[in-house]
Design a protein around this motif. Structure first.
Motif, PDB file in Angstrom:
ATOM      1  N   ALA A  29       0.828  -1.212   0.000  1.00  0.00           N
ATOM      2  CA  ALA A  29       0.000   0.000   0.000  1.00  0.00           C
ATOM      3  C   ALA A  29       0.860   1.259   0.000  1.00  0.00           C
ATOM      4  CB  ALA A  29      -0.931  -0.010   1.211  1.00  0.00           C
ATOM      5  N   LEU A  30       1.937   1.240   0.824  1.00  0.00           N
ATOM      6  CA  LEU A  30       2.843   2.388   0.852  1.00  0.00           C
ATOM      7  C   LEU A  30       3.553   2.569  -0.486  1.00  0.00           C
ATOM      8  CD1 LEU A  30       4.396   1.922   4.431  1.00  0.00           C
ATOM      9  CD2 LEU A  30       2.709   3.633   3.696  1.00  0.00           C
ATOM     10  N   ALA A  31       3.946   1.438  -1.094  1.00  0.00           N
ATOM     11  CA  ALA A  31       4.620   1.510  -2.391  1.00  0.00           C
ATOM     12  C   ALA A  31       3.690   2.063  -3.467  1.00  0.00           C
ATOM     13  CB  ALA A  31       5.123   0.122  -2.799  1.00  0.00           C
ATOM     14  N   MET A  32       2.410   1.704  -3.415  1.00  0.00           N
ATOM     15  CA  MET A  32       1.439   2.230  -4.384  1.00  0.00           C
ATOM     16  C   MET A  32       1.277   3.738  -4.210  1.00  0.00           C
ATOM     17  SD  MET A  32      -0.551   1.887  -6.885  1.00  0.00           S
ATOM     18  CE  MET A  32      -0.660   0.103  -7.060  1.00  0.00           C
ATOM     19  N   PHE A  33       1.234   4.188  -2.956  1.00  0.00           N
ATOM     20  CA  PHE A  33       1.134   5.632  -2.701  1.00  0.00           C
ATOM     21  C   PHE A  33       2.380   6.347  -3.236  1.00  0.00           C
ATOM     22  CE2 PHE A  33       2.327   9.187   0.043  1.00  0.00           C
ATOM     23  CZ  PHE A  33       1.246  10.033  -0.161  1.00  0.00           C
ATOM     24  N   GLY A  34       3.555   5.768  -2.994  1.00  0.00           N
ATOM     25  CA  GLY A  34       4.797   6.367  -3.485  1.00  0.00           C
ATOM     26  C   GLY A  34       4.849   6.406  -4.999  1.00  0.00           C
ATOM     27  N   SER A  35       4.333   5.363  -5.644  1.00  0.00           N
ATOM     28  CA  SER A  35       4.318   5.333  -7.108  1.00  0.00           C
ATOM     29  C   SER A  35       3.415   6.415  -7.676  1.00  0.00           C
ATOM     30  CB  SER A  35       3.847   3.958  -7.589  1.00  0.00           C
ATOM     31  OG  SER A  35       3.687   3.954  -8.991  1.00  0.00           O
ATOM     32  N   SER A  36       2.224   6.558  -7.078  1.00  0.00           N
ATOM     33  CA  SER A  36       1.295   7.592  -7.552  1.00  0.00           C
ATOM     34  C   SER A  36       1.872   8.983  -7.343  1.00  0.00           C
ATOM     35  CB  SER A  36      -0.047   7.466  -6.826  1.00  0.00           C
ATOM     36  OG  SER A  36      -0.634   6.205  -7.071  1.00  0.00           O
ATOM     37  N   LEU A  37       2.541   9.181  -6.201  1.00  0.00           N
ATOM     38  CA  LEU A  37       3.154  10.472  -5.919  1.00  0.00           C
ATOM     39  C   LEU A  37       4.255  10.792  -6.925  1.00  0.00           C
ATOM     40  CD1 LEU A  37       3.335  12.913  -4.023  1.00  0.00           C
ATOM     41  CD2 LEU A  37       4.985  11.616  -2.636  1.00  0.00           C
ATOM     42  N   ALA A  38       5.030   9.778  -7.290  1.00  0.00           N
ATOM     43  CA  ALA A  38       6.109   9.977  -8.261  1.00  0.00           C
ATOM     44  C   ALA A  38       5.552  10.362  -9.629  1.00  0.00           C
ATOM     45  CB  ALA A  38       6.946   8.706  -8.371  1.00  0.00           C
ATOM     46  N   VAL A  39       4.442   9.719 -10.042  1.00  0.00           N
ATOM     47  CA  VAL A  39       3.835  10.018 -11.336  1.00  0.00           C
ATOM     48  C   VAL A  39       3.286  11.442 -11.363  1.00  0.00           C
ATOM     49  CG1 VAL A  39       1.909   9.454 -12.871  1.00  0.00           C
ATOM     50  CG2 VAL A  39       3.322   7.622 -11.929  1.00  0.00           C
ATOM     51  N   VAL A  40       2.587  11.824 -10.288  1.00  0.00           N
ATOM     52  CA  VAL A  40       2.014  13.172 -10.228  1.00  0.00           C
ATOM     53  C   VAL A  40       3.114  14.228 -10.203  1.00  0.00           C
ATOM     54  CG1 VAL A  40       0.651  14.754  -8.815  1.00  0.00           C
ATOM     55  CG2 VAL A  40      -0.109  12.392  -9.133  1.00  0.00           C
ATOM     56  N   THR A  41       4.156  13.987  -9.417  1.00  0.00           N
ATOM     57  CA  THR A  41       5.264  14.945  -9.343  1.00  0.00           C
ATOM     58  C   THR A  41       5.953  15.099 -10.692  1.00  0.00           C
ATOM     59  OG1 THR A  41       5.624  14.352  -7.017  1.00  0.00           O
ATOM     60  CG2 THR A  41       7.427  15.486  -8.159  1.00  0.00           C
ATOM     61  N   ASN A  42       6.160  13.994 -11.375  1.00  0.00           N
ATOM     62  CA  ASN A  42       6.788  14.058 -12.705  1.00  0.00           C
ATOM     63  C   ASN A  42       5.910  14.801 -13.695  1.00  0.00           C
ATOM     64  OD1 ASN A  42       8.926  13.365 -14.538  1.00  0.00           O
ATOM     65  ND2 ASN A  42       7.562  11.826 -15.440  1.00  0.00           N
ATOM     66  N   SER A  43       4.586  14.657 -13.568  1.00  0.00           N
ATOM     67  CA  SER A  43       3.666  15.337 -14.481  1.00  0.00           C
ATOM     68  C   SER A  43       3.681  16.848 -14.283  1.00  0.00           C
ATOM     69  CB  SER A  43       2.240  14.806 -14.288  1.00  0.00           C
ATOM     70  OG  SER A  43       2.183  13.415 -14.536  1.00  0.00           O
ATOM     71  N   GLN A  44       4.010  17.275 -13.047  1.00  0.00           N
ATOM     72  CA  GLN A  44       4.032  18.712 -12.777  1.00  0.00           C
ATOM     73  C   GLN A  44       5.107  19.440 -13.584  1.00  0.00           C
ATOM     74  OE1 GLN A  44       1.893  20.517 -10.786  1.00  0.00           O
ATOM     75  NE2 GLN A  44       0.734  18.606 -10.731  1.00  0.00           N
ATOM     76  N   LYS A  45       6.094  18.710 -14.084  1.00  0.00           N
ATOM     77  CA  LYS A  45       7.163  19.343 -14.848  1.00  0.00           C
ATOM     78  C   LYS A  45       6.657  19.969 -16.137  1.00  0.00           C
ATOM     79  CE  LYS A  45       9.886  15.805 -15.147  1.00  0.00           C
ATOM     80  NZ  LYS A  45      11.075  14.984 -15.442  1.00  0.00           N
ATOM     81  N   ALA A  46       5.523  19.474 -16.659  1.00  0.00           N
ATOM     82  CA  ALA A  46       4.987  20.014 -17.911  1.00  0.00           C
ATOM     83  C   ALA A  46       4.554  21.456 -17.753  1.00  0.00           C
ATOM     84  CB  ALA A  46       3.807  19.164 -18.394  1.00  0.00           C
ATOM     85  N   GLY A  47       4.129  21.839 -16.556  1.00  0.00           N
ATOM     86  CA  GLY A  47       3.651  23.192 -16.347  1.00  0.00           C
ATOM     87  C   GLY A  47       4.713  24.168 -15.892  1.00  0.00           C
ATOM     88  N   ARG A  48       5.950  23.686 -15.759  1.00  0.00           N
ATOM     89  CA  ARG A  48       7.019  24.567 -15.288  1.00  0.00           C
ATOM     90  C   ARG A  48       7.610  25.408 -16.406  1.00  0.00           C
ATOM     91  NH1 ARG A  48      10.170  20.080 -11.569  1.00  0.00           N
ATOM     92  NH2 ARG A  48       8.484  19.745 -10.041  1.00  0.00           N
ATOM     93  N   VAL A  49       7.380  25.002 -17.659  1.00  0.00           N
ATOM     94  CA  VAL A  49       7.908  25.754 -18.797  1.00  0.00           C
ATOM     95  C   VAL A  49       6.831  26.733 -19.240  1.00  0.00           C
ATOM     96  CG1 VAL A  49       8.882  25.631 -21.104  1.00  0.00           C
ATOM     97  CG2 VAL A  49       9.305  23.794 -19.471  1.00  0.00           C
ATOM     98  N   LEU A  50       6.956  27.985 -18.862  1.00  0.00           N
ATOM     99  CA  LEU A  50       5.959  29.000 -19.164  1.00  0.00           C
ATOM    100  C   LEU A  50       6.368  29.801 -20.381  1.00  0.00           C
ATOM    101  CD1 LEU A  50       5.250  30.327 -15.559  1.00  0.00           C
ATOM    102  CD2 LEU A  50       3.924  28.662 -16.866  1.00  0.00           C
TER     103      LEU A  50
END
Length: 355
Positions: A325-346
């Motif tokens: 369960a903890l690993a699944m939470f960590g995986s989802s967090l990693a995916v969301v954090t990586n996706s945030q990079k798309a909005g950093r290039v303004l």
């Protein structure tokens, strides 16, 4: 597209040549030219109206362009009663001339507009339009057309029936960001091709100035054919346009960019609508799309790898449910954090709200 997309919305009228006809004086032709320009939504016609040569010519109150482009352009003139005398408009010199207003104004795609003036047909458009409708260029206008084409100037002609009566030549100016945008697209690996309805000589002059391949003398349907041809040769094609003439090409392209300053129909045909007319938003949008696809692929690789390893460990009985369960939470967090990079290039300052 060139006109209205790469070029600025205000062009410089350099010369206005008028050749009188037996039926129309110079002042009458000038008035007719202003009325036809007022009925057009082309950038050259709008620019001509701002020049003192035509601005001093009065127009009837309410005369202008139709709000519905699907019905063609039509002067806002009231219907005349039977037996009523045609509208009388003042000349710039204060004299009067009986000249009825153009009626049944319609757009000829890729060429210009035409209207009925009593029993006569009046046309305002390109030199190609004059040739296709059989309008002759007189001895004063023919050399001016050749000189304009040789020097790379834009031309707008007025014809009454089968005879050209006026010629306007313009020095076109490009948007300040045009060259920089083209260079940025090239750095991104894009092949830039300019589609225009201008004559070949004018197209060659633009090609030398911008350093791009130019396909000239294209009507709207021919632009769409060129889009399909370019897709066969090079792969996916993006089209940028702003006018009604660009709608078929925008629809034919894999991705259509419609400038916000363009016509409603053009914005409907485009896949991406820029709310302004900032050309640098085009390479920025392409860069954002590529970055987004790259991040999606990274997330997919991570998710597949994580689940493959996790399922293998669970089947072997080596993965505690709490740790899973903890690993699944960590995986989802990693995916969301990586996706945030798309909005950093303004986009650059001042363009953040243009998409």
């Amino acid at each position: 597209d060139k006109t209205g997309t790469l070029t600025s919305e205000q062009q410089t009228l350099e010369a206005c040549l008028i050749e009188e006809t037996p039926e129309l004086s110079e002042d009458a032709i000038r008035l007719l030219l202003r009325r036809m320009c007022a009925a057009s939504d082309h950038v050259l016609a709008r620019s001509a109206l701002e020049h003192p040569t035509l601005r001093s010519v009065p127009l009837p109150v309410g005369y202008g362009r139709s709000a519905d482009p699907s019905r063609g352009l039509k002067p806002a003139a009231r219907d005349m009663e039977d037996g009523e005398v045609p509208n009388v408009s003042e000349r710039p010199d204060g004299e009067d001339t009986d000249l009825p207003e153009p009626e049944e104004v319609r757009t000829v795609p890729g060429l210009g507009i035409e209207a009925r003036l009593g029993r006569r047909i009046v046309r305002l458009g390109s030199v190609r339009m004059m040739h296709e409708c059989g309008a002759r260029l007189g001895p004063a206008l023919e050399p001016a057309v050749r000189e304009a084409e040789r020097t790379g100037r834009a031309v707008l002609c007025l014809a009454v029936d089968d005879r050209a009566a006026a010629l306007l030549t313009f020095s076109e100016s490009f948007r300040p960001q045009a060259v920089r945008t083209i260079e940025e697209l090239k750095r991104q690996g894009c092949r830039v091709v300019l589609l225009t309805g201008d004559r070949a000589l004018r197209g060659q002059a633009v090609a030398r100035r911008l350093g791009v391949e130019v396909l000239a003398e294209l009507r709207p349907e021919e632009k769409a054919e060129q889009i399909r041809s370019l897709r066969t040769r090079y792969g996916p094609v993006a089209m940028v346009g702003d006018g009604l003439n660009d709608a078929p090409a925008l629809s034919a392209a894999d991705v259509g960019f419609a400038l916000g300053c363009g016509a409603d129909l053009t914005r409907e045909a485009g896949d991406v609508c820029l709310l302004g007319d900032e050309l640098p938003m085009i390479p920025w949008s392409i860069g954002l799309a590529r970055r987004t696809v790259r991040i999606i692929k990274q997330n997919l690789v991570w998710a597949v790898s994580y689940n493959t390893i996790g399922i293998g460990l669970a089947l072997a009985g080596r993965l505690n449910p709490v740790l899973a369960a903890l690993a699944m939470f960590g995986s989802s967090l990693a995916v969301v954090t990586n996706s945030q990079k798309a909005g950093r290039v303004l986009p650059s300052s001042g363009h953040s709200s243009s998409l």
